[in-house]
Design a protein around this motif. Structure first.
Motif, PDB file in Angstrom:
ATOM      1  N   ILE A 178       0.809  -1.261   0.060  1.00  0.00           N
ATOM      2  CA  ILE A 178       0.122  -0.004  -0.011  1.00  0.00           C
ATOM      3  C   ILE A 178       1.117   1.201  -0.267  1.00  0.00           C
ATOM      4  CG2 ILE A 178      -1.746   1.219   1.555  1.00  0.00           C
ATOM      5  CD1 ILE A 178      -2.806  -1.085   2.077  1.00  0.00           C
ATOM      6  N   GLU A 179       1.892   1.185   0.567  1.00  0.00           N
ATOM      7  CA  GLU A 179       2.757   2.383   0.801  1.00  0.00           C
ATOM      8  C   GLU A 179       3.414   2.625  -0.489  1.00  0.00           C
ATOM      9  OE1 GLU A 179       5.765   1.818   3.754  1.00  0.00           O
ATOM     10  OE2 GLU A 179       4.038   1.987   5.409  1.00  0.00           O
ATOM     11  N   LEU A 180       3.907   1.382  -1.300  1.00  0.00           N
ATOM     12  CA  LEU A 180       4.648   1.695  -2.538  1.00  0.00           C
ATOM     13  C   LEU A 180       3.614   2.184  -3.586  1.00  0.00           C
ATOM     14  CD1 LEU A 180       6.619  -1.911  -2.618  1.00  0.00           C
ATOM     15  CD2 LEU A 180       7.574   0.571  -2.411  1.00  0.00           C
ATOM     16  N   ILE A 181       2.367   1.503  -3.460  1.00  0.00           N
ATOM     17  CA  ILE A 181       1.179   2.119  -4.411  1.00  0.00           C
ATOM     18  C   ILE A 181       1.169   3.664  -4.244  1.00  0.00           C
ATOM     19  CG2 ILE A 181      -1.068   1.900  -4.900  1.00  0.00           C
ATOM     20  CD1 ILE A 181      -0.926  -1.207  -4.632  1.00  0.00           C
ATOM     21  N   ALA A 182       0.959   4.069  -3.026  1.00  0.00           N
ATOM     22  CA  ALA A 182       0.917   5.336  -2.720  1.00  0.00           C
ATOM     23  C   ALA A 182       2.005   6.159  -3.237  1.00  0.00           C
ATOM     24  CB  ALA A 182       0.520   5.700  -1.040  1.00  0.00           C
ATOM     25  N   ALA A 183       3.040   5.659  -3.125  1.00  0.00           N
ATOM     26  CA  ALA A 183       4.346   6.616  -3.502  1.00  0.00           C
ATOM     27  C   ALA A 183       4.200   6.759  -5.158  1.00  0.00           C
ATOM     28  CB  ALA A 183       5.659   5.894  -3.271  1.00  0.00           C
ATOM     29  N   ALA A 184       3.780   5.620  -5.854  1.00  0.00           N
ATOM     30  CA  ALA A 184       3.731   5.554  -7.290  1.00  0.00           C
ATOM     31  C   ALA A 184       2.588   6.492  -7.735  1.00  0.00           C
ATOM     32  CB  ALA A 184       3.371   4.198  -7.760  1.00  0.00           C
ATOM     33  N   ARG A 185       1.310   6.447  -6.940  1.00  0.00           N
ATOM     34  CA  ARG A 185       0.309   7.331  -7.408  1.00  0.00           C
ATOM     35  C   ARG A 185       0.861   8.920  -7.190  1.00  0.00           C
ATOM     36  NH1 ARG A 185      -4.545   3.583  -4.737  1.00  0.00           N
ATOM     37  NH2 ARG A 185      -4.865   2.367  -6.705  1.00  0.00           N
ATOM     38  N   LYS A 186       1.294   9.095  -6.205  1.00  0.00           N
ATOM     39  CA  LYS A 186       1.989  10.464  -5.998  1.00  0.00           C
ATOM     40  C   LYS A 186       2.957  10.695  -7.239  1.00  0.00           C
ATOM     41  CE  LYS A 186       3.857  13.280  -2.529  1.00  0.00           C
ATOM     42  NZ  LYS A 186       4.673  13.574  -1.242  1.00  0.00           N
ATOM     43  N   ARG A 187       3.626   9.978  -7.568  1.00  0.00           N
ATOM     44  CA  ARG A 187       4.713  10.378  -8.605  1.00  0.00           C
ATOM     45  C   ARG A 187       3.964  10.604 -10.037  1.00  0.00           C
ATOM     46  NH1 ARG A 187      10.212   7.307  -9.587  1.00  0.00           N
ATOM     47  NH2 ARG A 187      10.602   7.680  -7.573  1.00  0.00           N
ATOM     48  N   VAL A 188       2.980   9.680 -10.097  1.00  0.00           N
ATOM     49  CA  VAL A 188       2.073   9.904 -11.334  1.00  0.00           C
ATOM     50  C   VAL A 188       1.316  11.047 -11.311  1.00  0.00           C
ATOM     51  CG1 VAL A 188       0.218   8.885 -12.552  1.00  0.00           C
ATOM     52  CG2 VAL A 188       1.945   7.560 -11.684  1.00  0.00           C
ATOM     53  N   SER A 189       0.556  11.480 -10.242  1.00  0.00           N
ATOM     54  CA  SER A 189      -0.138  12.605 -10.067  1.00  0.00           C
ATOM     55  C   SER A 189       0.787  13.858 -10.549  1.00  0.00           C
ATOM     56  CB  SER A 189      -0.675  12.654  -8.459  1.00  0.00           C
ATOM     57  OG  SER A 189      -1.344  13.896  -8.682  1.00  0.00           O
ATOM     58  N   SER A 190       1.925  13.727  -9.893  1.00  0.00           N
ATOM     59  CA  SER A 190       2.986  14.944 -10.131  1.00  0.00           C
ATOM     60  C   SER A 190       3.367  15.340 -11.333  1.00  0.00           C
ATOM     61  CB  SER A 190       4.278  14.744  -9.071  1.00  0.00           C
ATOM     62  OG  SER A 190       3.951  14.719  -7.802  1.00  0.00           O
ATOM     63  N   SER A 191       3.422  13.913 -12.111  1.00  0.00           N
ATOM     64  CA  SER A 191       3.884  14.298 -13.572  1.00  0.00           C
ATOM     65  C   SER A 191       2.750  14.624 -14.231  1.00  0.00           C
ATOM     66  CB  SER A 191       4.402  12.819 -14.020  1.00  0.00           C
ATOM     67  OG  SER A 191       3.160  11.834 -14.073  1.00  0.00           O
ATOM     68  N   ASP A 192       1.712  14.312 -13.892  1.00  0.00           N
ATOM     69  CA  ASP A 192       0.202  14.808 -14.550  1.00  0.00           C
ATOM     70  C   ASP A 192      -0.002  16.140 -14.507  1.00  0.00           C
ATOM     71  OD1 ASP A 192       0.002  12.412 -15.694  1.00  0.00           O
ATOM     72  OD2 ASP A 192      -1.837  12.014 -14.292  1.00  0.00           O
ATOM     73  N   ASP A 193       0.542  16.623 -13.269  1.00  0.00           N
ATOM     74  CA  ASP A 193       0.368  18.057 -12.886  1.00  0.00           C
ATOM     75  C   ASP A 193       1.193  19.153 -13.792  1.00  0.00           C
ATOM     76  OD1 ASP A 193      -1.727  17.650 -11.139  1.00  0.00           O
ATOM     77  OD2 ASP A 193      -0.529  17.634  -9.293  1.00  0.00           O
ATOM     78  N   ILE A 194       2.594  18.389 -13.802  1.00  0.00           N
ATOM     79  CA  ILE A 194       3.538  19.333 -14.806  1.00  0.00           C
ATOM     80  C   ILE A 194       3.233  19.373 -15.948  1.00  0.00           C
ATOM     81  CG2 ILE A 194       5.826  19.037 -15.403  1.00  0.00           C
ATOM     82  CD1 ILE A 194       6.559  17.636 -12.776  1.00  0.00           C
ATOM     83  N   GLY A 195       2.449  18.135 -16.531  1.00  0.00           N
ATOM     84  CA  GLY A 195       1.978  18.314 -18.095  1.00  0.00           C
ATOM     85  C   GLY A 195       0.964  19.192 -18.237  1.00  0.00           C
ATOM     86  N   GLY A 196      -0.037  19.363 -17.265  1.00  0.00           N
ATOM     87  CA  GLY A 196      -1.153  20.143 -17.257  1.00  0.00           C
ATOM     88  C   GLY A 196      -0.858  21.544 -17.252  1.00  0.00           C
ATOM     89  N   VAL A 197       0.227  21.778 -16.489  1.00  0.00           N
ATOM     90  CA  VAL A 197       0.737  23.260 -16.379  1.00  0.00           C
ATOM     91  C   VAL A 197       1.376  23.769 -17.453  1.00  0.00           C
ATOM     92  CG1 VAL A 197       2.562  24.982 -15.273  1.00  0.00           C
ATOM     93  CG2 VAL A 197       0.781  23.312 -13.777  1.00  0.00           C
ATOM     94  N   ALA A 198       2.329  22.848 -18.113  1.00  0.00           N
ATOM     95  CA  ALA A 198       2.988  23.096 -19.378  1.00  0.00           C
ATOM     96  C   ALA A 198       1.701  23.237 -20.519  1.00  0.00           C
ATOM     97  CB  ALA A 198       3.646  21.870 -19.795  1.00  0.00           C
ATOM     98  N   PHE A 199       0.925  22.573 -20.597  1.00  0.00           N
ATOM     99  CA  PHE A 199      -0.100  22.556 -21.558  1.00  0.00           C
ATOM    100  C   PHE A 199      -0.842  24.010 -21.610  1.00  0.00           C
ATOM    101  CE2 PHE A 199      -4.255  22.226 -23.431  1.00  0.00           C
ATOM    102  CZ  PHE A 199      -4.063  21.640 -24.788  1.00  0.00           C
TER     103      PHE A 199
END
Length: 210
Positions: A178-199
């Motif tokens: 669960i901790e590993l999945i939470a860390a992965a989701r956080k990183r995915v979310s961060s990368s999505d936010d960066i893309g959204g801001v760039a767009f």
């Protein structure tokens, strides 16, 4: 009358008997006394180490036998024992030998892949681990996720594999994963936010916010 034996011979014989008896007793008693002096965790480690040595002797005996090679069942026990004791070199030798005898052995494929990961051979490790993961091997799935997340910078791939691990194990080792999945989701979310801001900054003016 038969000539009498010198007294020293009788004494020597008695002494030899006593030495043999005491030696036999000590051979049995000393290891037992050593084990009794250990704490519970140490006693378990002591037993596992002795089991590993016994299996090693058995493998040597089988290799010197008629067939000239150790038995698969003994190799599996030896590999498992070495793995539990974190004797990685012995485990690698065992699983390598198993794969020569049975290339489709899922446990050997998975654990040899994990050993490659431990030594930094990530690409070779992924090849073996993905083969084991096809059979829903939990250890392989967990390690694939670790490689994708930490070495390949692929949090989405890691997330997918760890979610599959959860389905396969049905909650075994849940807290850690669960901790590993939470860390992965956080990183995915961060990368999505960066893309959204760039767009929004560079593209939305012409292409629209959607």
């Amino acid at each position: 009358l038969a000539p009498s034996r010198p007294a020293w011979r009788g004494a020597a014989l008695s002494l030899a008997v006593v030495v043999v008896v005491l030696g036999g007793i000590s051979a049995l008693a000393v290891p037992s006394l050593q084990r009794l002096a250990l704490r519970e965790g140490e006693a378990q480690l002591y037993d596992q180490s002795n089991q590993l040595l016994a299996l090693e002797a058995q493998l040597s005996s089988e290799a010197a036998g008629v067939n000239g090679q150790p038995q698969l069942a003994t190799l599996l026990k030896y590999g498992s024992s070495a793995w539990e004791l974190q004797q990685w070199e012995r485990a690698a030798q065992a699983y390598s030998a198993i794969l020569r005898l049975d290339p489709s052995n899922v446990v050997a494929v998975s654990r040899y892949g994990q050993l490659l990961f431990f030594s930094g051979e990530n690409d070779q490790a992924l090849t073996l681990l993905r083969a084991a993961a096809k059979f829903n091997d939990a250890e392989a799935l967990l390690t694939i996720g670790n490689i994708l997340f930490s070495a390949k910078n692929d949090p989405r791939g890691a997330l997918s594999v760890w979610e599959q691990y959860q389905r396969v194990t049905k909650g075994k080792g849940e807290a850690r994963v669960i901790e590993l999945i939470a860390a992965a989701r956080k990183r995915v979310s961060s990368s999505d936010d960066i893309g959204g801001v760039a767009f929004a900054t560079n593209c939305a003016g012409c292409h629209g916010a959607g």
